[in-house]
Design an enzyme around this catalytic site. Sequence first.
Site, PDB file in Angstrom:
ATOM      1  N   SER A  53       0.821  -1.214   0.000  1.00  0.00           N
ATOM      2  CA  SER A  53       0.000   0.000   0.000  1.00  0.00           C
ATOM      3  C   SER A  53       0.857   1.267   0.000  1.00  0.00           C
ATOM      4  CB  SER A  53      -0.899   0.037   1.236  1.00  0.00           C
ATOM      5  OG  SER A  53      -1.847  -0.990   1.175  1.00  0.00           O
ATOM      6  N   GLY A 248      -4.347  -1.939  -0.918  1.00  0.00           N
ATOM      7  CA  GLY A 248      -3.450  -1.614  -2.016  1.00  0.00           C
ATOM      8  C   GLY A 248      -3.122  -0.146  -1.993  1.00  0.00           C
ATOM      9  N   CYS A 275      -9.429  -1.789   3.263  1.00  0.00           N
ATOM     10  CA  CYS A 275      -8.656  -0.632   2.821  1.00  0.00           C
ATOM     11  C   CYS A 275      -8.989  -0.260   1.377  1.00  0.00           C
ATOM     12  CB  CYS A 275      -7.164  -0.903   3.032  1.00  0.00           C
ATOM     13  SG  CYS A 275      -6.173   0.597   2.893  1.00  0.00           S
ATOM     14  N   HIS A 362      -7.201  -1.753   9.101  1.00  0.00           N
ATOM     15  CA  HIS A 362      -6.527  -3.027   8.856  1.00  0.00           C
ATOM     16  C   HIS A 362      -6.735  -4.008   9.994  1.00  0.00           C
ATOM     17  CE1 HIS A 362      -4.392  -1.941   5.153  1.00  0.00           C
ATOM     18  NE2 HIS A 362      -4.575  -0.716   5.622  1.00  0.00           N
ATOM     19  N   GLU A 364      -6.107  -6.936   9.971  1.00  0.00           N
ATOM     20  CA  GLU A 364      -4.973  -7.865  10.025  1.00  0.00           C
ATOM     21  C   GLU A 364      -3.790  -7.249  10.774  1.00  0.00           C
ATOM     22  OE1 GLU A 364      -5.534  -5.869   7.613  1.00  0.00           O
ATOM     23  OE2 GLU A 364      -3.679  -5.232   6.637  1.00  0.00           O
TER      24      GLU A 364
END
Lengths: 401, 1071
Positions: A53, A248, A275, A362, A364
């Site tokens: 990203s 991204g 995102c 995010h 994650e």
Amino acid sequence: MKHAFSPQKPALLALADGTVYRGHAFGAETLESGEVCFNTSLSGYQEILTDPSYAGQIVCMTYTQIGNVGVNPEDSESSRVFLSGFVVKERFEAPSNWRATGTLDGYLREAGVPGIAGIDTRALVRRIRDGGAQSGVLSTDPASQDADALVARARKAPGLDGRDLVAEVTCKAAYDWSEGHWPGISGELPRRERPNPRLRLVAYDFGIKRNILRMLVEEGFDITVVPAATTAEDALALEPDAIFLSNGPGDPAAVEGVRENVRILAEHKPMFGICLGHQILGLALGGQTRKLKFGHHGGNQPGKDLATGKVAICAENHGYAVDADSLREAGEPVEITHVNLNDDTVEGLAHRTRPLFSVQYHPEASPGPHDAAYFFGRFRELTLRTKQGQAVAGLDIAQGR
Amino acid sequence: MPKRTDIETILVIGSGPIVIGQACEFDYSGTQACKALREEGYRVVLLNSNPATIMTDPETADRTYIEPMTIDSVEKIIERERPEVILPTIGGQTALNLAVDLAEGGVLERHGVSLIGANLESIMKAEDRDLFRKAMQRIGLKLPASGYATSVAEAREIVKETGIPAIIRPSFTLGGTGGSVAMHDSEFDRQVEWALKQSPRHQCLIEQSALGWKEYELEVMRDVADNVVIICSIENLDPMGVHTGDSITVAPAQTLTDKEYQVMRDAAVAIIREIGVDTGGSNIQFAVNPKDGSLVVIEMNPRVSRSSALASKATGFPIAKIAAKLAVGYTLDEIRNDITRETPASFEPTIDYVVTKLPRFTFEKFPGADDVLTTQMKSVGEAMAIGRTFKESLQKAVRSLETGHAGFDPPNIPEGQDALEFLWSRIDTPRPERLWAIAEVFRRGVSVEEVYERSAIDPWFLRNLEEIVAFEFALRDLPASERVSRLRSAKQLGFSDHRLGELWGLSETEVRSLRIEAGIVPVYKRVDTCAAEFEAHTPYLYSTYEDECEANPTDRKKIMILGGGPNRIGQGIEFDYCCVHAAFALSEAGYETIMVNCNPETVSTDYDTSDRLYFEPLTLEDVLAIARLEKPHGVIVQFGGQTPLRLAMALEREGVPILGTSPDAIDRAEDRERFDALLGQLRLKRPPSGIARSVDEAVGVAARVGYPVLVRPSYVLGGRAMQIVQDADSLRDYMRFAVEASPEHPILIDRFLADATEVDVDAICDGKLVVVGGIMEHIEEAGVHSGDSACSLPPYSLPKRVLAEIEDATRRLALEIGVCGLMNVQYAVKGEDVYVLEVNPRASRTVPFVSKAIGRPLAKLAARTMAGESLEALGFTEAIVPSHFSVKEAVLPFLKFPNVDTLLGPEMKSTGEVMGIDSEFGRAYAKSQIQAGNSLPTKGCVLVSVRPEDHDRIADAIAELAEMGFQVVATEGTARTLKDRGIEVAVVNKVREGSPHVVDAIESGRVDLVINTVGPDPSAVKDSFSIRRVSLMKGVPYFTTVAAGRAASGAIRALRAATIGVRSLQEIHRS
């Protein structure tokens, strides 16, 4: 003991607004341009370096001691370093961590990415905060240290707006992914078994972070990662139970050939976006995105789940956001499910009738807190219930129905 | 969720006196909490026995009880004030333990009062090590192998599992009191015994040692909606084995990858949920194996702590204030972040600098104390510094500590010892100043790897230190012409002007001129919780050497207040109290206030206290830089103790305006020769005295003034190195030690006035009018440092004529010296004669006590007079003699230092103080004793062993006790006199006379009160040492002076006559 006055190589960071910062070079000896942003994470510089990203960006770490723990193979979020340049206050060359296999300097050198250290990073951060994100040029090339020339170059450098960076970072061919979490350490909280039944997932790679894939594996997904340009038809041919849209880089509105595919897939399969994936879903549903002044980049952002009222401290990394009003105007039955409490930016969406939802930040993490990991569980639930024939909407899951 | 509306009144429990392990960080958190709760419209009732706090200012709470911190007091307060809830989580271990007692004793249930912040179950789960272990097992986290013992035999079984070395941790104690590391089998039993004695539950944990593992702390907050945030991560430079309060600590964590940090964060979140701390802050400690990252949980404090105060100052996130708001029902996202104003408190602070905290030790005050650092905390204070890099913050912290180091100067190697051998002995075993030894072995070519092998300090820290040393080498070797070119880099690494001067053979001033000429001056950055992501609205600043300065000084009329630096014995919270009052008063008077201090525990370093806060070392260099930038109208140096006072002259020379009493006037009172002239002029008496700069001169002076003499170095606080010397030989010994201790300062020698009564006076002068704030009569006779002596306001025995003479002398002294602001005078009264002992034209340790006793804020009034207002305009023109008695008692740290004699002397040893208030002296004294942990018995057995001179003087008191039904036991000489007086006495052997002797009697638990005095003869002191030590260990109240013994018997009479009541300050001073 090494002599303290060992010569330092010069480096220069020039901003489009004419500001220049002179410091010491590290990493590769080269010249790169990019949009300059700052990240407020205290830890996880290696994950940031390797987060696709950040393609097209020069990243300044607000924390001042970088390099302390070196680099190691486990902490990469992709196959290489993606950002254009790295800015730190003090770089530490002798890593101290049991997992370290290399140094920050060596890592950037190998990646061909320049770094600058020893500048007043706080002054830089304040400039970006007050003046907004802007282009910059970072030169570690000793032959190219002329401030005026570099400022001129920064002014000419392409910004992020209107640039399709996804095409540059997406994978060239589809591949399967089955790796789960890192082995971890003795004494950590017990981990959950991977659930059954297994579910088939097609993940669109707009610059996907490995930890997303690892989290999805831990949720029982068998994953095929596909290039960004994969058609809806080709994706459906893989017979997935669900579609995932990854994070991204750059301007979501500029990503070509994806929106239409997403729109088609959204009619057939449960879908979850993170995102950039969230922004693309927003666009596919008829909404618009806008550029934020300097974005959210860090691991300490408050993301409020409007259904539960709970606030997750989360990792965020975005310079664009879905415009809430545009979605309402588009007439799509979409609800805003999450907001950033600092500035009320839209951070999560869910569809009222279809099995679609997405999150701007995010879950994650990597780097960052794990508070928002629940999104992956929600995605599994959405996929499973849909597969079992229930008519379940993204909003149902978000609201615990 | 909005705040609770079912609550009207909240009882807040403070932390009591300052002790090692529990210091003014709880004044900071308590004051914040009270303010936050009142802001929300609640009625706040406060219990805290410590008068030296901002928290116990009558303005801080609606009702302030400076009363014993016992179940009994709380119950009486509950009956009077009817609170619905009690907040026990901001008063340290003291408040938490009291809450447990209240719950278990049925008091809460009886009155329908509940706890907020933490419930009994979660307190027990976190504090009871067995319950904690089970809770951790439930969520799958690991602790070091361990087991609980309630006896030595049980402990021996457990240690078979854990192995040696093993850590011994008593349950329910603060600051790890009684804890130790057993390194050898031979010491194990004794260490366990000690730990069991220290635990109020007679229980201790025997734990596998994670010696050498890395130690971390996370400061965690949780709200009623189960939102959890981590405010700060802290990494200890000293690995496991050293109490975190004694460790050098650094924020944020430096040597964890994100993956490892998040494992720890996840664990912390799971722990606070499992323990069930519903709202507020907790501190959780972890150990990490440096070889493979393995994680174990060490402990959790379900309350705000020393570390949370540090974390608040390190990040700008006010943990205690937020904790108080969460306790009444708010959620984090409903509370604004004061600093950014636009963002909520539901986030995790991020910082763009490094914070280093160094502990401050005072082993020099406790001869015989073991200076090895272990799991029991021994430091008395700390300094924190902020720098953009670790190296900068470390070097700033070093000079903030005020231990005579301007940097990493080479340590002295004792003569005749092998240098490396000596240095390794300071590295292998953790002791204060270990870093200096490490720096020196680096200088001698030792590698980081070797130091790591032997110290287990993470190589990251070691390499940073090595870089500092390497840079010093390079600096030293520079040709003079090239110095300036490296000056900026040196300053960025945190080098002080002074240290650079040492390296270059220049004076500090010369380096400074060089630097300023080259335009190298510090800039100031803001502490803003968010690494500049949002604009900061609070000027909380620290210096660094970079490009952009964010100080943005205003052009308002401003006054700069210099704080007291790290707490130490003799200079602690009392001075911070005065500085805070100065800030409040001057703000009220319309000035902008600027605070400079480096003590993270304090109220003064709360960004709310003054308009601008500079978190900076209190050295000439750092203060000058701020003064040059801010250009204050005046600087207050009178309120922070010796630290700022020492800078006064130099600041004035540099053109910085000093407010109040001029530095020259201060010098006139401090300089013995000038002071003597002054007294002569005023025809005031003082004990014969002289000054000596050499051994021979000293012996000569002593012969002239006559033995015994009181000797001390000039310019000291807290009676450092002060001694009563009986003869020329002892004087010679003393001189060798003391002169070495401070070569540049002469030694003062005074005739010691035996058996005199000491009197302390605090007064304010505006240049024209002098108003006595309070006259305090000491309980202990002259010879005991005033900071360690109990005292009574008003005096309880001195005749009116003497008091009038004292008042008159005080007035004349103040006017003659030209005091503007506060002044403290110490007198000795012998018979009808009044002697002046010393005059300190500055705030004294007793200012907060006096202010609370008379109900007028002396420090505030003084600050306003210093800013130019007259006492008349301020409405303070006459001394107030209250109708009630206030007794101040000192609290001593002897429990923390095994093998140290508990005898009081001219060197101050107390860490804190308590205050007993009552309409009658006896009861006020009794209250003060309860608060000081010296609870008086009303019946039982008194043991008396006093020196021959005291036989007659103590007899009345013993007769009184006997009359009240006390059984009397005495050693032979004492017994004879008592028998002569017709008192029934059982005789007991002295220790050297063989068992069963006096110590056996105390050990057996038959003794309820001990009165023991001893003459100066070292062998007598040695003989009776075990009497005092065993009394302390057994928790038997004991008195080591006749005067205190007498006061005690009077207090016992008062206690027997009527039960003790409680009264709030607001009621006492209602008139």
